[in-house]
Design a protein around this motif. Structure first.
Motif, PDB file in Angstrom:
ATOM      1  N   MET A   1       0.673  -1.174  -0.068  1.00 17.48           N
ATOM      2  CA  MET A   1       0.036  -0.108  -0.055  1.00 17.48           C
ATOM      3  C   MET A   1       0.931   1.271  -0.073  1.00 17.48           C
ATOM      4  O   MET A   1       2.224   1.175   0.346  1.00 17.48           O
ATOM      5  CB  MET A   1      -0.815   0.262   1.321  1.00 17.48           C
ATOM      6  N   LEU A   6      -5.010   8.043  -5.426  1.00 16.99           N
ATOM      7  CA  LEU A   6      -5.269   7.791  -6.794  1.00 16.99           C
ATOM      8  C   LEU A   6      -5.576   9.015  -7.822  1.00 16.99           C
ATOM      9  O   LEU A   6      -5.831   9.799  -7.291  1.00 16.99           O
ATOM     10  CB  LEU A   6      -7.008   7.055  -6.678  1.00 16.99           C
ATOM     11  N   TYR A  29     -14.666  12.958  -9.838  1.00 17.39           N
ATOM     12  CA  TYR A  29     -13.596  12.307  -8.968  1.00 17.39           C
ATOM     13  C   TYR A  29     -12.815  13.103  -8.014  1.00 17.39           C
ATOM     14  O   TYR A  29     -12.416  12.724  -7.027  1.00 17.39           O
ATOM     15  CB  TYR A  29     -12.751  11.561 -10.024  1.00 17.39           C
ATOM     16  N   GLU A  32     -14.583  13.294  -4.995  1.00 17.67           N
ATOM     17  CA  GLU A  32     -14.459  11.821  -4.661  1.00 17.67           C
ATOM     18  C   GLU A  32     -12.770  11.763  -3.729  1.00 17.67           C
ATOM     19  O   GLU A  32     -12.191  10.645  -3.411  1.00 17.67           O
ATOM     20  CB  GLU A  32     -14.541  10.802  -5.258  1.00 17.67           C
ATOM     21  N   ILE A  34     -10.003  12.069  -5.467  1.00 19.61           N
ATOM     22  CA  ILE A  34      -9.096  11.379  -6.403  1.00 19.61           C
ATOM     23  C   ILE A  34      -8.176  12.738  -7.005  1.00 19.61           C
ATOM     24  O   ILE A  34      -8.884  13.888  -7.194  1.00 19.61           O
ATOM     25  CB  ILE A  34      -9.756  10.967  -7.516  1.00 19.61           C
ATOM     26  N   ASP A 129      -3.461   6.680 -12.336  1.00 22.06           N
ATOM     27  CA  ASP A 129      -3.863   5.312 -12.410  1.00 22.06           C
ATOM     28  C   ASP A 129      -4.909   5.347 -13.527  1.00 22.06           C
ATOM     29  O   ASP A 129      -5.040   4.065 -13.989  1.00 22.06           O
ATOM     30  CB  ASP A 129      -4.612   5.256 -11.153  1.00 22.06           C
ATOM     31  N   THR A 263      -6.437  -4.590 -14.619  1.00 22.88           N
ATOM     32  CA  THR A 263      -7.423  -4.596 -13.425  1.00 22.88           C
ATOM     33  C   THR A 263      -8.110  -5.933 -13.316  1.00 22.88           C
ATOM     34  O   THR A 263      -8.699  -6.370 -12.562  1.00 22.88           O
ATOM     35  CB  THR A 263      -8.126  -3.435 -12.784  1.00 22.88           C
ATOM     36  N   ASP A 271     -17.533   3.268 -13.941  1.00 24.23           N
ATOM     37  CA  ASP A 271     -16.432   3.939 -13.078  1.00 24.23           C
ATOM     38  C   ASP A 271     -15.236   3.720 -13.803  1.00 24.23           C
ATOM     39  O   ASP A 271     -14.682   2.580 -13.812  1.00 24.23           O
ATOM     40  CB  ASP A 271     -16.730   3.312 -11.706  1.00 24.23           C
ATOM     41  N   PHE A 273     -12.506   4.069 -11.938  1.00 17.84           N
ATOM     42  CA  PHE A 273     -11.496   3.502 -11.114  1.00 17.84           C
ATOM     43  C   PHE A 273     -11.971   2.226 -10.901  1.00 17.84           C
ATOM     44  O   PHE A 273     -11.581   1.598  -9.909  1.00 17.84           O
ATOM     45  CB  PHE A 273     -11.431   4.811 -10.013  1.00 17.84           C
ATOM     46  N   LEU A 276      -9.598  -0.436  -9.162  1.00 22.02           N
ATOM     47  CA  LEU A 276      -8.644   0.149  -8.469  1.00 22.02           C
ATOM     48  C   LEU A 276      -9.017   0.703  -7.147  1.00 22.02           C
ATOM     49  O   LEU A 276      -8.061   1.120  -6.146  1.00 22.02           O
ATOM     50  CB  LEU A 276      -8.378   1.436  -9.273  1.00 22.02           C
ATOM     51  N   ARG A 277     -10.112   0.420  -6.575  1.00 24.99           N
ATOM     52  CA  ARG A 277     -10.552   0.748  -5.445  1.00 24.99           C
ATOM     53  C   ARG A 277     -11.678   0.133  -4.710  1.00 24.99           C
ATOM     54  O   ARG A 277     -12.289  -0.597  -5.535  1.00 24.99           O
ATOM     55  CB  ARG A 277     -10.796   2.353  -5.103  1.00 24.99           C
TER      56      ARG A 277
END
Length: 277
Positions: A1, A6, A29, A32, A34, A129, A263, A271, A273, A276-277
């Motif tokens: 981690m 992101l 984003y 959020e 990001i 990302d 991913t 989304d 992302f 990625l999350r």
């Protein structure tokens, strides 16, 4: 981690392009948490000057236009809460076929590897990302959009990074609706030329070929305000004539094609992302 946030990087051609196709995702984003990075490749000097004076007309000063458009771009970034603005500051090449396409120093005349090397340096710094840019036709054939696509894909090859990569697009169903709305606002519009109609029909993608549908309705007000920040180009920004409410209804969904992914996130997705999350 890692503590690194992101990060979304959007690579656009001109000041105001960030708002039209990606204003919603940039605002969403950012809200959020990001990190949002906007790379604008050209100075926008082939845009309209004060009073609507057109490029090539007496009184059009590309340097003055570029300065004004930078100020407008910074205002748009404030509206969208963009974390970082990077400008490559290549000279705006103008529309396809304009003499400015051939001007020394124009983005269109810049060797792809030169522009890509500069962008790759930014990618290594920000380590995005997700990267968003245009498709190989620049969505509608604008030389600077095509060049932005080229340097983005070349820059990715120069780095060891493996972000999710998306190209902006529009569903053909929305393009058809857009044509209907334009006629609603321009009742005196002549019947379109068949060749022009055929060309427009090729813009965007069939709905079932779009991989990613991101609902940004809640941020459509910000998106509208970011477009409005580019006041000097208002004559060319049809969407502003809709008003905020109608704009939100029509422009609340932003759509993309996913062209690179490590991913394994399932498609279709809602989304950028996802995975990625």
């Amino acid at each position: 981690m890692t503590d690194r946030p992101l990060t979304l990087m959007a690579v656009h051609a001109h000041p105001d392009d960030e708002a039209t196709g990606t204003g919603g995702v940039l605002a969403r984003y950012a809200a959020e948490g990001i990190r949002t990075v906007l790379v604008t490749c050209t100075d926008g000097g082939c845009g309209d000057g004060p009073g609507g004076v057109k490029p090539g007309d007496p009184g059009h000063d590309p340097a003055a236009v570029a300065l004004l458009r930078r100020q407008e771009l910074e205002a748009s970034c404030d509206v969208l809460k963009i974390s970082d603005l990077e400008m490559l500051d290549y000279a705006d090449s103008g529309m396809m076929g304009w003499p400015s396409n051939d001007a020394p120093g124009s983005f269109w005349q810049t060797p792809v590897q030169d522009g890509a090397a500069r962008l790759a340096e930014l990618m290594r710094h920000y380590r995005p990302d997700v990267v968003v840019t245009y498709d190989e036709n620049g969505f509608y054939g604008h030389p600077d959009h095509i060049q932005a696509h080229r340097i983005t894909m070349a820059a990715l090859e120069m780095t060891a990074l493996t972000p999710k990569v998306y190209w902006t697009t529009m569903p053909r169903s929305m393009m058809q609706r857009f044509g209907e709305i334009m006629r609603e606002f321009h009742e005196d519009m002549p019947e379109p030329d068949p060749a022009e109609t055929a060309a427009l029909a090729e813009i965007g993608l069939p709905d079932d070929e779009i991989t990613t549908w991101v609902d940004t309705t809640a941020f459509s007000g910000q998106k509208f305000d970011s477009l409005a920040a580019h006041a000097s180009q208002g004559e060319n920004i049809f969407f502003l004539r809709m008003g905020k409410e109608r704009f939100g209804e029509f422009m609340g969904m932003e759509t993309f094609v996913r062209v690179q992914d490590a991913t394994g996130a399932a498609l279709p997705e809602n989304d950028l992302f996802a995975g990625l999350r």
